[in-house]
Motif scaffolding. Structure first.
Motif, PDB file in Angstrom:
ATOM      1  N   GLY A  26       0.818  -1.167  -0.007  1.00  0.00           N
ATOM      2  CA  GLY A  26      -0.010   0.070  -0.005  1.00  0.00           C
ATOM      3  C   GLY A  26       0.920   1.351   0.115  1.00  0.00           C
ATOM      4  N   LYS A  27       2.134   1.179   0.037  1.00  0.00           N
ATOM      5  CA  LYS A  27       2.933   2.407   0.424  1.00  0.00           C
ATOM      6  C   LYS A  27       2.832   3.275  -1.027  1.00  0.00           C
ATOM      7  CE  LYS A  27       7.038  -0.282  -1.243  1.00  0.00           C
ATOM      8  NZ  LYS A  27       6.657  -1.293  -1.536  1.00  0.00           N
ATOM      9  N   SER A  28       3.002   2.500  -2.482  1.00  0.00           N
ATOM     10  CA  SER A  28       2.604   3.540  -3.459  1.00  0.00           C
ATOM     11  C   SER A  28       1.355   4.080  -3.640  1.00  0.00           C
ATOM     12  CB  SER A  28       3.000   2.564  -4.835  1.00  0.00           C
ATOM     13  OG  SER A  28       4.431   2.454  -4.727  1.00  0.00           O
ATOM     14  N   THR A  29       0.335   3.537  -3.155  1.00  0.00           N
ATOM     15  CA  THR A  29      -1.116   4.009  -3.272  1.00  0.00           C
ATOM     16  C   THR A  29      -0.994   5.083  -2.229  1.00  0.00           C
ATOM     17  OG1 THR A  29      -1.859   1.820  -3.594  1.00  0.00           O
ATOM     18  CG2 THR A  29      -3.373   3.483  -2.895  1.00  0.00           C
ATOM     19  N   PHE A  30      -0.605   5.224  -0.994  1.00  0.00           N
ATOM     20  CA  PHE A  30      -0.385   6.241  -0.081  1.00  0.00           C
ATOM     21  C   PHE A  30       0.303   7.463  -0.675  1.00  0.00           C
ATOM     22  CE2 PHE A  30       1.748   8.496   3.458  1.00  0.00           C
ATOM     23  CZ  PHE A  30       0.562   9.165   3.870  1.00  0.00           C
ATOM     24  N   ALA A  31       1.352   7.108  -1.521  1.00  0.00           N
ATOM     25  CA  ALA A  31       2.139   8.244  -2.185  1.00  0.00           C
ATOM     26  C   ALA A  31       1.254   8.933  -2.998  1.00  0.00           C
ATOM     27  CB  ALA A  31       3.311   7.726  -2.917  1.00  0.00           C
ATOM     28  N   LYS A  32       0.272   8.280  -3.760  1.00  0.00           N
ATOM     29  CA  LYS A  32      -0.498   8.959  -4.727  1.00  0.00           C
ATOM     30  C   LYS A  32      -1.723   9.639  -4.247  1.00  0.00           C
ATOM     31  CE  LYS A  32       0.823   5.555  -8.259  1.00  0.00           C
ATOM     32  NZ  LYS A  32       0.446   4.124  -9.162  1.00  0.00           N
ATOM     33  N   GLN A  33      -1.788   9.263  -2.877  1.00  0.00           N
ATOM     34  CA  GLN A  33      -3.025   9.950  -2.003  1.00  0.00           C
ATOM     35  C   GLN A  33      -2.380  11.435  -1.743  1.00  0.00           C
ATOM     36  OE1 GLN A  33      -6.053   9.083  -1.007  1.00  0.00           O
ATOM     37  NE2 GLN A  33      -6.119   6.923  -1.897  1.00  0.00           N
ATOM     38  N   ILE A  34      -1.145  11.744  -1.499  1.00  0.00           N
ATOM     39  CA  ILE A  34      -0.751  12.734  -1.096  1.00  0.00           C
ATOM     40  C   ILE A  34      -0.648  13.927  -1.992  1.00  0.00           C
ATOM     41  CG2 ILE A  34       1.773  13.697  -0.017  1.00  0.00           C
ATOM     42  CD1 ILE A  34       2.167  11.261   0.952  1.00  0.00           C
ATOM     43  N   ASN A  35      -0.471  13.394  -3.523  1.00  0.00           N
ATOM     44  CA  ASN A  35      -0.501  14.497  -4.313  1.00  0.00           C
ATOM     45  C   ASN A  35      -1.765  14.562  -5.158  1.00  0.00           C
ATOM     46  OD1 ASN A  35       0.606  15.004  -7.601  1.00  0.00           O
ATOM     47  ND2 ASN A  35       1.483  15.934  -5.738  1.00  0.00           N
ATOM     48  N   GLY A  36      -2.796  13.876  -4.403  1.00  0.00           N
ATOM     49  CA  GLY A  36      -4.134  13.925  -5.267  1.00  0.00           C
ATOM     50  C   GLY A  36      -4.427  13.099  -6.442  1.00  0.00           C
ATOM     51  N   LEU A  96      -7.633   9.787  -4.695  1.00  0.00           N
ATOM     52  CA  LEU A  96      -8.430  10.143  -3.527  1.00  0.00           C
ATOM     53  C   LEU A  96      -8.999   9.032  -2.695  1.00  0.00           C
ATOM     54  CD1 LEU A  96     -10.510  12.915  -5.588  1.00  0.00           C
ATOM     55  CD2 LEU A  96      -8.414  13.339  -4.480  1.00  0.00           C
ATOM     56  N   PRO A  97      -9.293   9.493  -1.401  1.00  0.00           N
ATOM     57  CA  PRO A  97      -9.724   8.247  -0.511  1.00  0.00           C
ATOM     58  C   PRO A  97     -11.004   7.693  -0.923  1.00  0.00           C
ATOM     59  CG  PRO A  97      -8.954  10.297   0.619  1.00  0.00           C
ATOM     60  CD  PRO A  97      -8.828  10.890  -0.820  1.00  0.00           C
ATOM     61  N   THR A  98     -11.057   6.504  -0.624  1.00  0.00           N
ATOM     62  CA  THR A  98     -12.588   5.714  -0.795  1.00  0.00           C
ATOM     63  C   THR A  98     -13.312   6.189   0.616  1.00  0.00           C
ATOM     64  OG1 THR A  98     -11.663   4.061  -1.742  1.00  0.00           O
ATOM     65  CG2 THR A  98     -13.688   3.698  -0.850  1.00  0.00           C
ATOM     66  N   GLU A  99     -12.563   6.250   1.478  1.00  0.00           N
ATOM     67  CA  GLU A  99     -12.928   6.955   2.961  1.00  0.00           C
ATOM     68  C   GLU A  99     -12.014   7.390   3.889  1.00  0.00           C
ATOM     69  OE1 GLU A  99     -15.165   3.846   5.515  1.00  0.00           O
ATOM     70  OE2 GLU A  99     -15.750   2.656   3.667  1.00  0.00           O
ATOM     71  N   GLY A 100     -12.474   8.506   4.816  1.00  0.00           N
ATOM     72  CA  GLY A 100     -11.334   9.153   5.327  1.00  0.00           C
ATOM     73  C   GLY A 100     -10.837  10.069   4.818  1.00  0.00           C
ATOM     74  N   THR A 101      -9.656  10.907   5.347  1.00  0.00           N
ATOM     75  CA  THR A 101      -9.295  12.251   4.855  1.00  0.00           C
ATOM     76  C   THR A 101      -7.810  12.272   5.052  1.00  0.00           C
ATOM     77  OG1 THR A 101     -11.298  13.098   6.010  1.00  0.00           O
ATOM     78  CG2 THR A 101      -9.592  14.582   5.110  1.00  0.00           C
ATOM     79  N   VAL A 102      -7.424  12.930   3.880  1.00  0.00           N
ATOM     80  CA  VAL A 102      -5.824  13.452   3.914  1.00  0.00           C
ATOM     81  C   VAL A 102      -5.838  14.673   3.614  1.00  0.00           C
ATOM     82  CG1 VAL A 102      -3.688  13.166   2.199  1.00  0.00           C
ATOM     83  CG2 VAL A 102      -5.315  11.146   2.477  1.00  0.00           C
ATOM     84  N   TRP A 103      -4.896  15.469   4.471  1.00  0.00           N
ATOM     85  CA  TRP A 103      -4.562  16.772   4.346  1.00  0.00           C
ATOM     86  C   TRP A 103      -3.186  17.035   4.211  1.00  0.00           C
ATOM     87  CZ3 TRP A 103      -7.280  14.656   8.621  1.00  0.00           C
ATOM     88  CH2 TRP A 103      -8.657  15.083   8.718  1.00  0.00           C
ATOM     89  N   ILE A 104      -2.819  17.936   3.148  1.00  0.00           N
ATOM     90  CA  ILE A 104      -1.595  18.442   2.846  1.00  0.00           C
ATOM     91  C   ILE A 104      -1.624  19.946   3.371  1.00  0.00           C
ATOM     92  CG2 ILE A 104       0.218  18.594   0.986  1.00  0.00           C
ATOM     93  CD1 ILE A 104      -0.657  15.805   1.639  1.00  0.00           C
ATOM     94  N   SER A 105      -0.887  20.329   4.088  1.00  0.00           N
ATOM     95  CA  SER A 105      -0.773  21.703   4.710  1.00  0.00           C
ATOM     96  C   SER A 105      -2.057  22.345   5.043  1.00  0.00           C
ATOM     97  CB  SER A 105       0.108  22.755   3.928  1.00  0.00           C
ATOM     98  OG  SER A 105       1.360  22.581   3.860  1.00  0.00           O
TER      99      SER A 105
END
Length: 297
Positions: free
Chosen positions: A51-61, A64-73
């Motif tokens: 899941g590490k590469s999938t997480f990286a792609k979440q950071i840059n948008g 996008l999450p299926t559930e939950g939230t990601v914030w960048i600054s």
């Protein structure tokens, strides 16, 4: 508050048939919560499919999450109105630099990102100069990227991201296609950017030696964070890492095996210098004359 935060993040890869009916759902990230501070150097480890590469792609948008939230600054990646600000804040460098380099000349490629952002021409060239200098590629600015080595290309890709002035750079296995010299060049560049420019570095890698000097290591397995700590804390748990199908640095593995055989060594040895410092007193006790003669050479 960290520059990168995820709360109860879930991401599913969904496969659909021709009629748009769901055929299969694969959960890549499973209820992940993490907080990464500005200015940190964080390495993420995990076997293929963790899941590490999938997480990286979440950071840059990119995803996008299926559930939950990601914030960048403090910007929610699911908010379309912030997507370009998010991508300016968190730059991405991928495994193959050829997929990111599009210019015929190095300096043109580095200036491509700021130009697309509408940065004035004088400012673009200033950023190109600074970025190439930061990655040690100024002497190659008029070269064709096709003439560069793999490590040099990857440094150009990093310079291209830097020219957009991100606060954070996310690198998804950037050294996977490089030889040992190229890997060392890129990792040294990342540490220099982190220390001198204060850029937050998130490095995804499967080379354990690249992790030794990170400030923090996160280990993922089946979409979850299973270990989180300093390199010394993580690599002291050799048996647990192996249960997640991961290795440790070679010198750490050697020290672990020697310790299992009864040799009195520290719990975690990360470098060859540490190994020699630990072994020398033992050698002096067992072979004093040989150690004395070696020291006199």
């Amino acid at each position: 508050m960290g520059i990168i935060r995820a709360s109860k993040l879930i991401y599913d890869y969904i496969r659909r048939d021709e009629d748009d009916h769901i055929e299969e759902v694969n959960r890549a990230i499973d209820n992940m919560t993490v907080d990464i501070r500005k200015g940190d150097f964080v390495a993420i480890l995990g076997h293929n499919g963790s899941g590490k590469s999938t997480f990286a792609k979440q950071i840059n948008g990119i995803l996008l999450p299926t559930e939950g939230t990601v914030w960048i600054s403090e910007m929610n990646t699911a908010d379309d109105s912030h997507i370009w600000d998010i991508r300016r804040t968190a730059g991405m460098v991928f495994q193959n630099p050829d997929n990111q380099i599009i210019g015929n000349i190095v300096e043109e490629d580095v200036g491509f990102g700021p130009e697309n952002m509408g940065v004035p021409t004088d400012e673009i060239w200033r950023r190109v100069d600074e970025s190439l200098e930061a990655v040690g590629m100024t002497a190659y600015r008029l070269k064709s990227p096709n003439k560069l080595s793999g490590g040099q290309k990857q440094r150009v890709a990093i310079a291209g991201v830097m020219a957009m002035k991100p606060e954070c750079i996310v690198l998804d296995e950037p050294t996977a296609m490089l030889d040992p010299n190229g890997r060392r060049e890129v990792i040294a560049t990342l540490h220099e950017l982190n220390e001198k420019e204060g850029i937050t570095i998130l490095l995804i890698t499967h080379y354990m030696e690249e992790v030794i000097d990170a400030g923090r290591v996160i280990v993922m397995d089946d979409g979850r964070i299973v270990m989180d700590g300093t390199p010394r804390e993580i690599f002291s748990r050799v048996k647990e890492l192996k249960s997640y199908r991961l290795d440790v640095p070679q010198v750490t593995e050697l020290a672990y095996e020697l310790r299992q055989s009864g040799v009195e060594l520290p719990e975690c040895v990360l470098t060859m210098d540490e190994m020699m410092d630990a072994l020398l007193p033992l050698m002096k006790d067992r072979f004093p004359e040989q150690v004395r003669l070696e020291g006199e050479r």
